[in-house]
Structure formats: C-alpha cells, structure tokens
Motif scaffolding. Structure first.
Motif, PDB file in Angstrom:
ATOM      1  N   SER A 101       0.827  -1.202   0.000  1.00 27.80           N
ATOM      2  CA  SER A 101       0.000   0.000   0.000  1.00 27.80           C
ATOM      3  C   SER A 101       0.863   1.254   0.000  1.00 27.80           C
ATOM      4  O   SER A 101       1.819   1.376   0.776  1.00 27.80           O
ATOM      5  CB  SER A 101      -0.922   0.017   1.227  1.00 27.80           C
ATOM      6  OG  SER A 101      -1.610   1.237   1.315  1.00 27.80           O
ATOM      7  N   ALA A 102       0.514   2.196  -0.859  1.00 31.80           N
ATOM      8  CA  ALA A 102       1.274   3.444  -0.961  1.00 31.80           C
ATOM      9  C   ALA A 102       0.988   4.386   0.203  1.00 31.80           C
ATOM     10  O   ALA A 102       1.753   5.318   0.458  1.00 31.80           O
ATOM     11  CB  ALA A 102       0.946   4.143  -2.277  1.00 31.80           C
ATOM     12  N   GLU A 103      -0.087   4.165   0.921  1.00 30.63           N
ATOM     13  CA  GLU A 103      -0.496   5.110   1.955  1.00 30.63           C
ATOM     14  C   GLU A 103       0.498   5.188   3.105  1.00 30.63           C
ATOM     15  O   GLU A 103       0.676   6.250   3.705  1.00 30.63           O
ATOM     16  CB  GLU A 103      -1.884   4.742   2.479  1.00 30.63           C
ATOM     17  CG  GLU A 103      -2.981   4.882   1.425  1.00 30.63           C
ATOM     18  CD  GLU A 103      -4.366   4.688   2.006  1.00 30.63           C
ATOM     19  OE1 GLU A 103      -4.533   4.934   3.217  1.00 30.63           O
ATOM     20  OE2 GLU A 103      -5.260   4.286   1.254  1.00 30.63           O
ATOM     21  N   TYR A 104       1.150   4.079   3.430  1.00 36.62           N
ATOM     22  CA  TYR A 104       2.097   4.098   4.548  1.00 36.62           C
ATOM     23  C   TYR A 104       3.310   4.969   4.230  1.00 36.62           C
ATOM     24  O   TYR A 104       3.820   5.671   5.102  1.00 36.62           O
ATOM     25  CB  TYR A 104       2.530   2.675   4.899  1.00 36.62           C
ATOM     26  CG  TYR A 104       1.420   1.845   5.489  1.00 36.62           C
ATOM     27  CD1 TYR A 104       1.025   2.026   6.811  1.00 36.62           C
ATOM     28  CD2 TYR A 104       0.755   0.893   4.729  1.00 36.62           C
ATOM     29  CE1 TYR A 104      -0.006   1.264   7.355  1.00 36.62           C
ATOM     30  CE2 TYR A 104      -0.274   0.130   5.265  1.00 36.62           C
ATOM     31  CZ  TYR A 104      -0.648   0.325   6.576  1.00 36.62           C
ATOM     32  OH  TYR A 104      -1.674  -0.417   7.109  1.00 36.62           O
ATOM     33  N   ALA A 105       3.757   4.923   2.991  1.00 32.61           N
ATOM     34  CA  ALA A 105       4.905   5.744   2.600  1.00 32.61           C
ATOM     35  C   ALA A 105       4.575   7.232   2.696  1.00 32.61           C
ATOM     36  O   ALA A 105       5.464   8.058   2.921  1.00 32.61           O
ATOM     37  CB  ALA A 105       5.341   5.398   1.180  1.00 32.61           C
ATOM     38  N   ASP A 106       3.295   7.564   2.543  1.00 30.96           N
ATOM     39  CA  ASP A 106       2.874   8.969   2.625  1.00 30.96           C
ATOM     40  C   ASP A 106       2.717   9.446   4.061  1.00 30.96           C
ATOM     41  O   ASP A 106       2.500  10.635   4.301  1.00 30.96           O
ATOM     42  CB  ASP A 106       1.546   9.160   1.871  1.00 30.96           C
ATOM     43  CG  ASP A 106       1.677   8.861   0.385  1.00 30.96           C
ATOM     44  OD1 ASP A 106       2.785   9.018  -0.139  1.00 30.96           O
ATOM     45  OD2 ASP A 106       0.668   8.457  -0.235  1.00 30.96           O
ATOM     46  N   HIS A 107       2.817   8.519   5.014  1.00 36.57           N
ATOM     47  CA  HIS A 107       2.661   8.877   6.436  1.00 36.57           C
ATOM     48  C   HIS A 107       3.811   8.282   7.244  1.00 36.57           C
ATOM     49  O   HIS A 107       3.639   7.298   7.972  1.00 36.57           O
ATOM     50  CB  HIS A 107       1.318   8.371   6.962  1.00 36.57           C
ATOM     51  CG  HIS A 107       0.131   8.976   6.283  1.00 36.57           C
ATOM     52  ND1 HIS A 107      -0.335  10.242   6.571  1.00 36.57           N
ATOM     53  CD2 HIS A 107      -0.669   8.490   5.288  1.00 36.57           C
ATOM     54  CE1 HIS A 107      -1.384  10.511   5.816  1.00 36.57           C
ATOM     55  NE2 HIS A 107      -1.602   9.479   5.028  1.00 36.57           N
ATOM     56  N   PRO A 108       4.993   8.872   7.121  1.00 40.47           N
ATOM     57  CA  PRO A 108       6.174   8.309   7.807  1.00 40.47           C
ATOM     58  C   PRO A 108       6.038   8.264   9.314  1.00 40.47           C
ATOM     59  O   PRO A 108       6.727   7.484   9.979  1.00 40.47           O
ATOM     60  CB  PRO A 108       7.313   9.256   7.375  1.00 40.47           C
ATOM     61  CG  PRO A 108       6.629  10.509   6.909  1.00 40.47           C
ATOM     62  CD  PRO A 108       5.318  10.088   6.351  1.00 40.47           C
ATOM     63  N   GLU A 109       5.152   9.092   9.898  1.00 38.13           N
ATOM     64  CA  GLU A 109       4.981   9.070  11.350  1.00 38.13           C
ATOM     65  C   GLU A 109       4.444   7.730  11.839  1.00 38.13           C
ATOM     66  O   GLU A 109       4.611   7.372  13.016  1.00 38.13           O
ATOM     67  CB  GLU A 109       4.046  10.204  11.786  1.00 38.13           C
ATOM     68  CG  GLU A 109       2.594  10.068  11.353  1.00 38.13           C
ATOM     69  CD  GLU A 109       2.332  10.598   9.943  1.00 38.13           C
ATOM     70  OE1 GLU A 109       1.162  10.649   9.541  1.00 38.13           O
ATOM     71  OE2 GLU A 109       3.309  10.947   9.255  1.00 38.13           O
ATOM     72  N   LEU A 110       3.820   6.969  10.943  1.00 37.12           N
ATOM     73  CA  LEU A 110       3.307   5.656  11.320  1.00 37.12           C
ATOM     74  C   LEU A 110       4.415   4.609  11.437  1.00 37.12           C
ATOM     75  O   LEU A 110       4.207   3.542  12.015  1.00 37.12           O
ATOM     76  CB  LEU A 110       2.275   5.168  10.292  1.00 37.12           C
ATOM     77  CG  LEU A 110       0.988   5.980  10.152  1.00 37.12           C
ATOM     78  CD1 LEU A 110       0.153   5.436   9.001  1.00 37.12           C
ATOM     79  CD2 LEU A 110       0.190   5.949  11.449  1.00 37.12           C
ATOM     80  N   LEU A 111       5.579   4.917  10.873  1.00 37.78           N
ATOM     81  CA  LEU A 111       6.623   3.907  10.759  1.00 37.78           C
ATOM     82  C   LEU A 111       7.722   4.040  11.801  1.00 37.78           C
ATOM     83  O   LEU A 111       8.473   3.096  12.038  1.00 37.78           O
ATOM     84  CB  LEU A 111       7.244   3.974   9.361  1.00 37.78           C
ATOM     85  CG  LEU A 111       6.256   3.885   8.190  1.00 37.78           C
ATOM     86  CD1 LEU A 111       6.977   4.096   6.870  1.00 37.78           C
ATOM     87  CD2 LEU A 111       5.537   2.540   8.203  1.00 37.78           C
ATOM     88  N   GLY A 112       7.857   5.197  12.423  1.00 32.91           N
ATOM     89  CA  GLY A 112       8.949   5.451  13.361  1.00 32.91           C
ATOM     90  C   GLY A 112       8.793   4.747  14.694  1.00 32.91           C
ATOM     91  O   GLY A 112       7.964   3.851  14.871  1.00 32.91           O
ATOM     92  N   GLU A 113       9.578   5.193  15.672  1.00 33.37           N
ATOM     93  CA  GLU A 113       9.610   4.545  16.987  1.00 33.37           C
ATOM     94  C   GLU A 113       8.266   4.624  17.703  1.00 33.37           C
ATOM     95  O   GLU A 113       7.952   3.788  18.549  1.00 33.37           O
ATOM     96  CB  GLU A 113      10.701   5.183  17.851  1.00 33.37           C
ATOM     97  CG  GLU A 113      12.117   4.876  17.399  1.00 33.37           C
ATOM     98  CD  GLU A 113      12.442   3.397  17.508  1.00 33.37           C
ATOM     99  OE1 GLU A 113      12.097   2.781  18.529  1.00 33.37           O
ATOM    100  OE2 GLU A 113      13.044   2.852  16.571  1.00 33.37           O
ATOM    101  N   GLU A 114       7.471   5.638  17.387  1.00 36.05           N
ATOM    102  CA  GLU A 114       6.147   5.758  17.999  1.00 36.05           C
ATOM    103  C   GLU A 114       5.094   4.969  17.235  1.00 36.05           C
ATOM    104  O   GLU A 114       3.936   4.893  17.658  1.00 36.05           O
ATOM    105  CB  GLU A 114       5.739   7.236  18.079  1.00 36.05           C
ATOM    106  CG  GLU A 114       6.678   8.098  18.897  1.00 36.05           C
ATOM    107  CD  GLU A 114       6.793   7.614  20.338  1.00 36.05           C
ATOM    108  OE1 GLU A 114       5.757   7.232  20.915  1.00 36.05           O
ATOM    109  OE2 GLU A 114       7.914   7.613  20.880  1.00 36.05           O
ATOM    110  N   GLY A 115       5.487   4.430  16.072  1.00 41.53           N
ATOM    111  CA  GLY A 115       4.553   3.677  15.254  1.00 41.53           C
ATOM    112  C   GLY A 115       4.936   2.216  15.176  1.00 41.53           C
ATOM    113  O   GLY A 115       5.043   1.535  16.200  1.00 41.53           O
TER     114      GLY A 115
END
Length: 459
Positions: A101-115
C-alpha cells in the motif's frame, strides 16, 4: 550477518537465495511447511514453520541474536506488526518491511519509533513504477540504474547494426565521444560475459553495460543503436496497483496512456480515479482484435503488468508482432524471466529482483548507500561512501589505481559534491566521496565492503 526473513514467497525466497550465497546466517519463517522444505533442500539456511506474529515462533527462529529482520510476507499488516514486535520485545537492530500500500509511505509518522518501528520501508509497486519510468525516458536502454542521487546512471544497451560504436575498441570511446563522461564496465556477448579491456571490440548484438553522467546518458545510449523517437504513446496491460500507479504517473507527465483491464468492476474504479488523458479499456490483453482496434501498432511502448506471467508474456509477444515499438514485461517466475532474455520481448523485469536490490543496500557492510543487481543476475554495482583519512581508511588519500580490488572489480566513477570523476581520471579519493564500484562476482562483495570500512582508530 544473522538475518531473519519472514515469508518464503517469491520475494522471501529470492532474498534468501541471494544472501545465503554470501555466507550470511539465514533463517526463514513461514506457515507453509512445503514451501520451507523446498527452500532448505537447495539452500544452506534454517527454517521455522509457524506464525511470525507469535513471540514463541520468533524465539525458535533465534530472533534475539538477529542483526536484521526482513518482513516480506504477503500481508502488509503482518509485516508492520512484526517489525514493532521485533523492536519492542527483542531489540532487533535493523528492521525492513515490504509494504504494498502506498499510503504508509505517505505517512512516515506511522513507521517510526512511535509507530510500527520500521527502519526501512520497501514498496515493490513504487520501485517498479520508478523503474518503468526510467526505461520510458531512455527508450533505447534495456536497464537503467541510478546512483549518487541520480547524478550517475548505469545503463545497459544493445549495440545494433549501424551503431557508430560497432567494430570499435572500448579504448576508442573517448575519441568517438569527446566531452562525455562514460566508462564501459561489462559486455555480454551471446548471453555470456566477456573480458573487457581497452582492446575489446564492440560487436553487433552485444549487451554493453556502461557508467555515465546521467545528464549525458541519452547522448551515449543513442550511440549503440539508431536513435529512437521520444516516447509519447504508452499502452498498459493490467490495472492492478502497479498499472494504476504507472498510468497516473505517466498521465501527470503528459504521456498518452491506454490501460487494458479484464475485470469490469476494476475498470470502473480505474476510470473514476485516473485523469482524462488515460483511456481505460475493458477486455483481454491477449485479444488480437482489441489490440488492433486500439492502435497497438502506433504505441511507442507496451507494458504488461497483470498478475499472470503467461498472460504478460503472450500479450507482449502479440503486441510486438502487431507493431508495438518496445515491449516491457513483468515476470515473477525467475525461469520465465531467463527464458525471455534475448527474445522478442525487449525488457523482462522481476519484481523480486527489484525488491532485492533495495534490500541489498541495508545488508552491505561499510557505508554502502546503494546496491543494484545487473540484468544477468550476477554482477552488482555498489555505491559506497569513503570515510576517514589515510591512516584510518584503505581508500581515502589514495589514487584509484593504487586500490587493491578483487580480480575483475573496478571503480567506475567518483562523485564529490557536484563534480564527477571517471576512473580514467585517476582521482585521489577524499573523505565523503561517493564511489561507484562494479563487482562481477557476488563472492567478491565482502572484500569490497571491507575496503570501505574504517579502522577502529576512526572512532
């Protein structure tokens, strides 16, 4: 390096096969025991049958000692949650997730240490779309790989009858193309690599791999075959995620795009999401009457990206026979891809191979910021950053000609800020230089990586 791979599908198996051959300690986790058994029969690795989201299964896979985890199952959700689990429960140092899904790449805050605690996100659809665009920009090329933030290109092109370079030696390149920064690093003749030195002559049908200043790539590639007109009309077979992304990108760049999709419901969705300069067609990409009616003979590029390899191959061969100028085909099965090399299909791409190229940069030791496999699967091109000084580094403060590289390996170019030095200029490497290295054999990778590692005194 101890590497844990979640998922034994095409991508996971391809990653395991390539990394196991480089003497890494590999463990693969999957719920399919048959698939794992097939892997363990032909590769030197460990396998664990089970659900990768269960801590007990990860412990059986020795996750506590893993240096890297690659989550590449068929589920985006599983890959993301597995990365968070690996970080919070087991402190795995490096975590890579393949996400469609392309949506995760558009929301990097979901991927960091808090995500989800993902260090690096790999999106096959995004990578393949970018790859297709580069091939469309250079219609004469068979492969285009970018390095040093796009300043250096590694291009593969076939020398055609009438090419200005045919029957000329590699050493004559600068005389034939003055004021051009280019170096030939590999030649495939009748599908086999041949030794390349200044006396090697370029013959008709040779596949030539060269490193070039990206601003001059179009000028150089046109020397290998009669210059082709720019691409304007593109026909895409397959309206899945890749087809949709590609059509949207090409339409934004003012290409005329026609997209064929077999599923009527999907067609309606595509028509509602794509701009007016994309014509969505309902039908089969192997329907000869449909292709003729929609003007496939006038297409500059045909791209087959359905989920079915056989459909992609057959529709591409049909499009070529009906007059499409260049055909590009997405093929998942490695055996099919190898079979299509040198056929009427101009370019056969493997999603697993493209994904692997992205993963390699995070596996390579030393400060390797990019690692790409060439078309034939064996040679690799690395982009390494030089650090330290003459005391702490084996490369800094030394001319290129003084470096002790493995047999056949060569430094093709050095990028320093806005300056590009080709190897024949023999520059002295400085701290911070980006060095483009051609490595013909995977077994030599470790020696090249070690060359760019700094000594303990550097710290």
């Amino acid at each position: 390096m101890k590497i844990l791979i979640l998922g034994a599908g095409r991508v996971g198996a391809s990653v395991a096969e390539n990394l196991a051959s480089e003497q890494n300690d590999i463990t693969v986790v999957d719920t399919d025991a048959t698939r794992l058994a097939a892997l363990s029969e032909r590769l030197d690795l460990q396998t664990v049958v089970g659900d990768a989201l269960k801590p007990s299964v990860l412990r059986r896979a020795d996750v506590d000692n893993a240096d890297l985890m690659v989550a590449c199952t068929a589920s985006d959700a599983l890959n993301l949650v597995a990365c968070r689990l690996a970080r919070t429960m087991f402190s795995v140092p490096l975590r890579i997730a393949r996400v469609r899904s392309a949506e995760y790449a558009d929301h990097p805050e979901l991927l960091g240490e808090e995500g989800f605690c993902v260090d690096h996100l790999i999106s096959p659809e995004r990578s393949i779309t970018q790859y297709f665009r580069r091939l469309i920009e250079l219609p004469e090329a068979l492969q285009v790989l970018d390095f040093a933030d796009g300043r250096i290109s590694v291009v593969t092109a076939r020398a055609m009858l009438g090419s200005p370079l045919v029957r000329h030696a590699v050493g004559e390149l600068q005389e034939l193309m003055p004021d051009t920064d280019v170096r030939i690093v590999e030649i495939f003749r009748r599908e086999k690599p041949i030794p390349v030195d200044a006396r090697t002559q370029i013959e008709v049908d040779d596949e030539v791999v060269f490193v070039v200043d990206s601003r001059q790539a179009r000028r150089v590639v046109r020397q290998f075959r009669q210059a082709e007109k720019s691409v304007h009309r593109v026909m895409i077979a397959g309206g899945g995620n890749i087809g949709l992304r590609l059509a949207r990108k090409l339409a934004a760049d003012n290409y005329s795009v026609r997209l064929i999709e077999y599923d009527r419901t999907r067609c309606e969705l595509l028509a509602s999401e794509l701009p007016d300069n994309v014509l969505v067609l309902h039908g089969s990409a192997t329907d000869e009457a449909l292709l003729e009616q929609e003007g496939v003979a006038d297409m500059d590029t045909w791209i087959a990206v359905t989920a079915d390899d056989e459909n992609n191959i057959m529709s591409s061969l049909l499009a070529k026979r009906l007059g499409a100028r260049k055909v590009i085909t997405l093929i998942n099965r490695p055996a099919y891809g190898d079979l299509m090399q040198g056929s009427r299909i101009d370019v056969a791409l493997s999603p697993a191979q493209i994904t692997l190229s992205e993963i390699l940069r995070y596996v390579r030791r030393g400060d390797v910021v990019a690692a790409r496999r060439l078309r034939r699967g064996g040679p690799e091109v690395l982009e390494a950053v030089a650090h330290g000084d003459r005391r702490t580094s084996s490369v800094v403060g030394r001319e290129l000609s003084a470096l002790r590289l493995p047999s056949g390996a060569m430094i093709a170019a050095v990028v320093r800020d806005e300056h590009i030095f080709m190897a024949d200029q023999n520059p002295v490497i400085e701290d911070g230089d980006h060095v483009i290295v051609f490595v013909p054999d995977r077994r030599q990778i470790a020696r090249v990586e070690k060359l760019f590692q700094v000594s303990a005194a550097f710290f």
